[in-house]
Design a protein around this motif. Structure first.
Motif, PDB file in Angstrom:
ATOM      1  N   ALA A 204       0.819  -1.249   0.038  1.00 28.52           N
ATOM      2  CA  ALA A 204      -0.139  -0.016  -0.007  1.00 28.52           C
ATOM      3  C   ALA A 204       0.939   1.123   0.023  1.00 28.52           C
ATOM      4  O   ALA A 204       2.002   1.185   0.730  1.00 28.52           O
ATOM      5  N   THR A 205       0.503   2.247  -0.638  1.00 28.24           N
ATOM      6  CA  THR A 205       1.128   3.701  -0.802  1.00 28.24           C
ATOM      7  C   THR A 205       0.465   4.720  -0.034  1.00 28.24           C
ATOM      8  O   THR A 205       1.042   5.486   0.567  1.00 28.24           O
ATOM      9  N   SER A 206      -0.839   4.664  -0.058  1.00 30.02           N
ATOM     10  CA  SER A 206      -1.654   5.601   0.435  1.00 30.02           C
ATOM     11  C   SER A 206      -3.159   5.383   0.622  1.00 30.02           C
ATOM     12  O   SER A 206      -3.562   4.267   0.050  1.00 30.02           O
ATOM     13  N   LEU A 207      -3.881   6.087   1.145  1.00 34.78           N
ATOM     14  CA  LEU A 207      -5.441   5.631   1.364  1.00 34.78           C
ATOM     15  C   LEU A 207      -6.391   6.382   0.393  1.00 34.78           C
ATOM     16  O   LEU A 207      -7.466   6.214   0.316  1.00 34.78           O
ATOM     17  N   THR A 208      -5.706   7.371  -0.148  1.00 37.71           N
ATOM     18  CA  THR A 208      -6.578   8.240  -1.313  1.00 37.71           C
ATOM     19  C   THR A 208      -5.841   8.302  -2.465  1.00 37.71           C
ATOM     20  O   THR A 208      -4.332   8.463  -2.355  1.00 37.71           O
ATOM     21  N   GLY A 209      -6.186   8.045  -3.457  1.00 33.98           N
ATOM     22  CA  GLY A 209      -5.567   7.871  -4.944  1.00 33.98           C
ATOM     23  C   GLY A 209      -6.195   8.688  -5.865  1.00 33.98           C
ATOM     24  O   GLY A 209      -7.099   9.599  -5.516  1.00 33.98           O
ATOM     25  N   GLN A 210      -5.809   8.355  -7.254  1.00 31.37           N
ATOM     26  CA  GLN A 210      -6.278   9.423  -8.156  1.00 31.37           C
ATOM     27  C   GLN A 210      -7.667   9.066  -8.660  1.00 31.37           C
ATOM     28  O   GLN A 210      -7.921   7.753  -8.659  1.00 31.37           O
ATOM     29  N   ASP A 211      -8.346   9.810  -9.209  1.00 30.36           N
ATOM     30  CA  ASP A 211      -9.702   9.812  -9.526  1.00 30.36           C
ATOM     31  C   ASP A 211      -9.593   8.968 -10.727  1.00 30.36           C
ATOM     32  O   ASP A 211      -8.926   9.348 -11.733  1.00 30.36           O
ATOM     33  N   VAL A 212     -10.373   7.564 -10.900  1.00 28.57           N
ATOM     34  CA  VAL A 212     -10.535   6.960 -12.073  1.00 28.57           C
ATOM     35  C   VAL A 212     -12.080   6.822 -12.684  1.00 28.57           C
ATOM     36  O   VAL A 212     -12.325   5.703 -13.064  1.00 28.57           O
ATOM     37  N   GLY A 213     -12.784   7.764 -12.367  1.00 25.55           N
ATOM     38  CA  GLY A 213     -14.016   7.786 -12.960  1.00 25.55           C
ATOM     39  C   GLY A 213     -15.038   7.209 -12.029  1.00 25.55           C
ATOM     40  O   GLY A 213     -15.154   7.255 -10.752  1.00 25.55           O
ATOM     41  N   ASP A 214     -15.991   6.197 -12.682  1.00 26.36           N
ATOM     42  CA  ASP A 214     -17.087   5.728 -11.933  1.00 26.36           C
ATOM     43  C   ASP A 214     -16.700   4.070 -11.417  1.00 26.36           C
ATOM     44  O   ASP A 214     -17.670   3.387 -10.923  1.00 26.36           O
ATOM     45  N   GLU A 215     -15.388   3.811 -11.710  1.00 24.78           N
ATOM     46  CA  GLU A 215     -14.996   2.504 -11.000  1.00 24.78           C
ATOM     47  C   GLU A 215     -14.972   2.551  -9.569  1.00 24.78           C
ATOM     48  O   GLU A 215     -14.459   3.310  -8.995  1.00 24.78           O
ATOM     49  N   GLU A 216     -15.939   1.512  -9.138  1.00 23.40           N
ATOM     50  CA  GLU A 216     -16.013   1.161  -7.661  1.00 23.40           C
ATOM     51  C   GLU A 216     -15.427  -0.082  -7.221  1.00 23.40           C
ATOM     52  O   GLU A 216     -15.376  -0.840  -8.009  1.00 23.40           O
ATOM     53  N   LEU A 217     -15.048   0.048  -6.067  1.00 29.30           N
ATOM     54  CA  LEU A 217     -14.206  -1.156  -5.454  1.00 29.30           C
ATOM     55  C   LEU A 217     -15.457  -2.009  -4.780  1.00 29.30           C
ATOM     56  O   LEU A 217     -16.042  -1.603  -4.008  1.00 29.30           O
ATOM     57  N   SER A 218     -15.117  -3.139  -4.725  1.00 21.35           N
ATOM     58  CA  SER A 218     -15.991  -4.383  -4.040  1.00 21.35           C
ATOM     59  C   SER A 218     -15.615  -4.175  -2.550  1.00 21.35           C
ATOM     60  O   SER A 218     -14.575  -3.628  -2.186  1.00 21.35           O
ATOM     61  N   PRO A 219     -16.512  -4.259  -1.490  1.00 22.81           N
ATOM     62  CA  PRO A 219     -16.184  -4.526   0.072  1.00 22.81           C
ATOM     63  C   PRO A 219     -14.982  -5.301   0.226  1.00 22.81           C
ATOM     64  O   PRO A 219     -14.052  -4.940   0.982  1.00 22.81           O
ATOM     65  N   GLU A 220     -14.864  -6.388  -0.450  1.00 25.23           N
ATOM     66  CA  GLU A 220     -13.606  -7.264  -0.379  1.00 25.23           C
ATOM     67  C   GLU A 220     -12.604  -6.547  -0.561  1.00 25.23           C
ATOM     68  O   GLU A 220     -11.340  -6.670   0.253  1.00 25.23           O
ATOM     69  N   THR A 221     -12.506  -5.862  -1.742  1.00 23.39           N
ATOM     70  CA  THR A 221     -11.105  -5.227  -2.063  1.00 23.39           C
ATOM     71  C   THR A 221     -10.652  -3.829  -1.128  1.00 23.39           C
ATOM     72  O   THR A 221      -9.535  -3.898  -1.022  1.00 23.39           O
ATOM     73  N   ALA A 222     -11.706  -3.098  -0.919  1.00 22.06           N
ATOM     74  CA  ALA A 222     -11.631  -2.294   0.106  1.00 22.06           C
ATOM     75  C   ALA A 222     -10.783  -2.719   1.463  1.00 22.06           C
ATOM     76  O   ALA A 222     -10.110  -2.051   1.879  1.00 22.06           O
ATOM     77  N   ARG A 223     -11.122  -3.830   1.933  1.00 16.94           N
ATOM     78  CA  ARG A 223     -10.638  -4.336   2.856  1.00 16.94           C
ATOM     79  C   ARG A 223      -9.173  -5.183   2.740  1.00 16.94           C
ATOM     80  O   ARG A 223      -8.347  -4.974   3.636  1.00 16.94           O
ATOM     81  N   THR A 224      -9.049  -5.280   1.559  1.00 14.38           N
ATOM     82  CA  THR A 224      -7.707  -5.821   1.070  1.00 14.38           C
ATOM     83  C   THR A 224      -6.488  -4.554   1.207  1.00 14.38           C
ATOM     84  O   THR A 224      -5.398  -5.230   1.398  1.00 14.38           O
ATOM     85  N   LEU A 225      -6.765  -3.534   1.168  1.00 15.27           N
ATOM     86  CA  LEU A 225      -5.591  -2.686   1.570  1.00 15.27           C
ATOM     87  C   LEU A 225      -4.862  -2.676   2.860  1.00 15.27           C
ATOM     88  O   LEU A 225      -3.523  -2.820   2.807  1.00 15.27           O
ATOM     89  N   THR A 226      -5.530  -3.496   3.757  1.00 14.87           N
ATOM     90  CA  THR A 226      -4.640  -3.825   5.060  1.00 14.87           C
ATOM     91  C   THR A 226      -3.898  -5.302   4.894  1.00 14.87           C
ATOM     92  O   THR A 226      -2.985  -5.260   5.620  1.00 14.87           O
ATOM     93  N   GLU A 227      -4.252  -5.830   3.825  1.00 11.45           N
ATOM     94  CA  GLU A 227      -3.475  -7.342   3.543  1.00 11.45           C
ATOM     95  C   GLU A 227      -2.400  -7.107   2.574  1.00 11.45           C
ATOM     96  O   GLU A 227      -1.635  -7.702   2.467  1.00 11.45           O
ATOM     97  N   LEU A 228      -2.520  -5.952   1.744  1.00  7.10           N
ATOM     98  CA  LEU A 228      -1.395  -5.815   0.798  1.00  7.10           C
ATOM     99  C   LEU A 228      -0.359  -5.223   1.640  1.00  7.10           C
ATOM    100  O   LEU A 228      -0.154  -3.901   1.317  1.00  7.10           O
ATOM    101  N   ASP A 229       0.644  -5.851   2.280  1.00  6.15           N
ATOM    102  CA  ASP A 229       1.446  -5.436   3.063  1.00  6.15           C
ATOM    103  C   ASP A 229       3.086  -5.575   2.595  1.00  6.15           C
ATOM    104  O   ASP A 229       3.987  -5.362   3.138  1.00  6.15           O
ATOM    105  N   GLY A 230       3.039  -5.771   1.264  1.00  2.37           N
ATOM    106  CA  GLY A 230       4.481  -6.100   0.756  1.00  2.37           C
ATOM    107  C   GLY A 230       5.021  -7.337   0.714  1.00  2.37           C
ATOM    108  O   GLY A 230       6.351  -7.744   0.356  1.00  2.37           O
ATOM    109  N   GLU A 231       4.309  -8.159   1.497  1.00  2.00           N
ATOM    110  CA  GLU A 231       4.786  -9.715   1.954  1.00  2.00           C
ATOM    111  C   GLU A 231       3.876 -10.848   1.605  1.00  2.00           C
ATOM    112  O   GLU A 231       4.135 -11.875   1.232  1.00  2.00           O
ATOM    113  N   THR A 232       2.587 -10.394   1.159  1.00  2.00           N
ATOM    114  CA  THR A 232       1.582 -11.289   0.929  1.00  2.00           C
ATOM    115  C   THR A 232       1.080 -11.375  -0.531  1.00  2.00           C
ATOM    116  O   THR A 232       0.847 -10.430  -1.116  1.00  2.00           O
ATOM    117  N   PRO A 233       1.060 -12.340  -1.397  1.00  2.00           N
ATOM    118  CA  PRO A 233       0.691 -12.383  -2.625  1.00  2.00           C
ATOM    119  C   PRO A 233      -0.899 -12.099  -2.791  1.00  2.00           C
ATOM    120  O   PRO A 233      -1.672 -12.430  -1.846  1.00  2.00           O
TER     121      PRO A 233
END
Length: 397
Positions: A204-233
């Protein structure tokens, strides 16, 4: 692409004798070459050094990385100064001085731009292309290239397809399609995109990013930010959040990357993570046969024999029991890319070879070979597309 521009400069004259601009900025390479030669000469004089000391210059959003040959100076404009980029630059300087050595003594036209082109493609473009890379052919690609092989390639393939699909469409080996795609990318006749793979490792690099239009994240992927720790595939992160749609999950990870909220780890860090997973699985399997204390002894004796050759290995250790730990200084070096991926790959491979041979002396060949096979199957589950980058045959005893 990791770099913006490449320069090969004759040191005694300050003339840029080879230049490639990957960004089409139109910047005059002779201006930069004169500056670099002047600045490196200044630092040499100021430090009274017999060997050039100035190796990088930093701008607001870029760095100019410098390496020295016998009679040339190589420079790369890049966002990050990593050991991987420096290794590539040193190889370019070595190849250039070998191929055009006569330019050291006389100034003649050797068609350097065209004759050295393939070396640069192989080093800086080819690695971007994999069989899964998605090619998008530019609408006016005819204006970008006049290479007959590239033109034939682009006329026939679909406007959007993977390299593997292009190879099947043309009925040619995948390696041929990979090379043609690299040449087309060099000519800017195509754009490429590498889809997210299950064994990619992101941080993870930050909690806010660039606007990419109407693309929405699923609830699972929103939670994934805590799992993408630089160690986990990515595949393991998906399991942890119990996603029900892996394809959607990979697409959402791609959106996170597009928003600059996550980024791929460096090749060095990916190798370190993959090999520590192998070590952990191997030690766990062996300890069930020889015991924890014996396995700890095997690990530390094997490591100590290699520390002189691979000093960084002193920072790979065991916590209580047989839990692998990389000290923070080594982890930081792999994250920043200041240690070569090849050095890490060689060191971990030799360490595992030393361990498996010592375990063989305690158990015989059959048990340790079975443990290696089980380890390979476990790693295949975590890293399906990169598992075979590990030389499993060399680990067997």
């Amino acid at each position: 692409m990791d770099i913006n521009s490449l320069y090969i400069i004759k040191r005694d004259t300050g003339v840029c004798i080879y230049h490639k601009d990957f960004t089409e900025s139109g910047f005059d390479p002779q201006l930069l070459s004169s500056f670099l030669v002047a600045m490196t000469s200044f630092f040499d004089e100021a430090t009274r050094s017999l060997t050039s000391q100035a190796r990088a210059f930093e701008g607001s959003n870029y760095k100019i990385v410098v390496e020295f040959g016998d009679w040339t100076l190589g420079a790369i404009s890049t966002k990050e100064d990593t050991e991987g980029i420096r290794i590539k630059l040193r190889r370019m300087i070595e190849r250039f001085e070998e191929q055009f050595n006569v330019l050291r003594w006389v100034d003649i036209d050797l068609a350097v731009q065209t004759r050295f082109e393939q070396n640069v493609i192989d080093e800086f473009v080819r690695y971007l292309i994999t069989p899964e890379t998605v090619i998008t052919v530019r609408a006016e690609w005819q204006h970008y290239t006049n290479r007959p092989d590239v033109m034939s390639f682009l006329r026939i393939i679909p406007s959007i397809c993977s390299v593997r699909d292009a190879a099947e469409f043309l009925e040619v080996p995948v390696e041929v399609a990979l090379n043609l795609a690299a040449e087309a990318l060099w000519e800017n006749a195509i754009t490429v995109y590498n889809p997210v793979k299950p064994d990619d490792i992101y941080q993870a690099t930050s909690l806010t990013g660039q606007d990419v239009g109407d693309e929405e994240l699923s609830p699972e992927t929103a939670r994934t930010l805590t799992e993408l720790d630089g160690e986990t595939p990515v595949s393991i992160a998906a399991e942890r959040v119990r996603t029900s749609d892996m394809k959607r999950f990979l697409n959402d990870v791609a959106i996170l990357e597009k928003r600059k909220m996550i980024e791929l780890v460096t090749p060095a860090h990916a190798i370190a993570v993959r090999y520590t997973s192998v070590l952990q699985s191997l030690l766990k399997g062996c300890s069930k046969i020889v015991g924890l204390n014996a396995m700890r002894k095997v690990f530390f004796v094997s490591r100590e024999e290699l520390v002189e050759m691979y000093p960084w290995m002193a920072y790979v250790t065991l916590e209580e029991g047989i839990d692998i730990e990389m000290r923070s200084s080594l982890t930081a070096a792999t994250i920043r890319g200041t240690i070569s991926p090849d050095i890490l790959n060689d060191g971990f491979r030799v360490l595992i070879q030393f361990i498996t041979r010592r375990v063989k002396d305690l158990t015989g060949a059959q048990p340790i070979n079975k443990i290696i096979a089980i380890t390979r199957d476990e790693i295949r589950q975590q890293y399906p597309s990169t598992v075979f980058e590990i030389e499993w045959e060399s680990l067997a005893v």
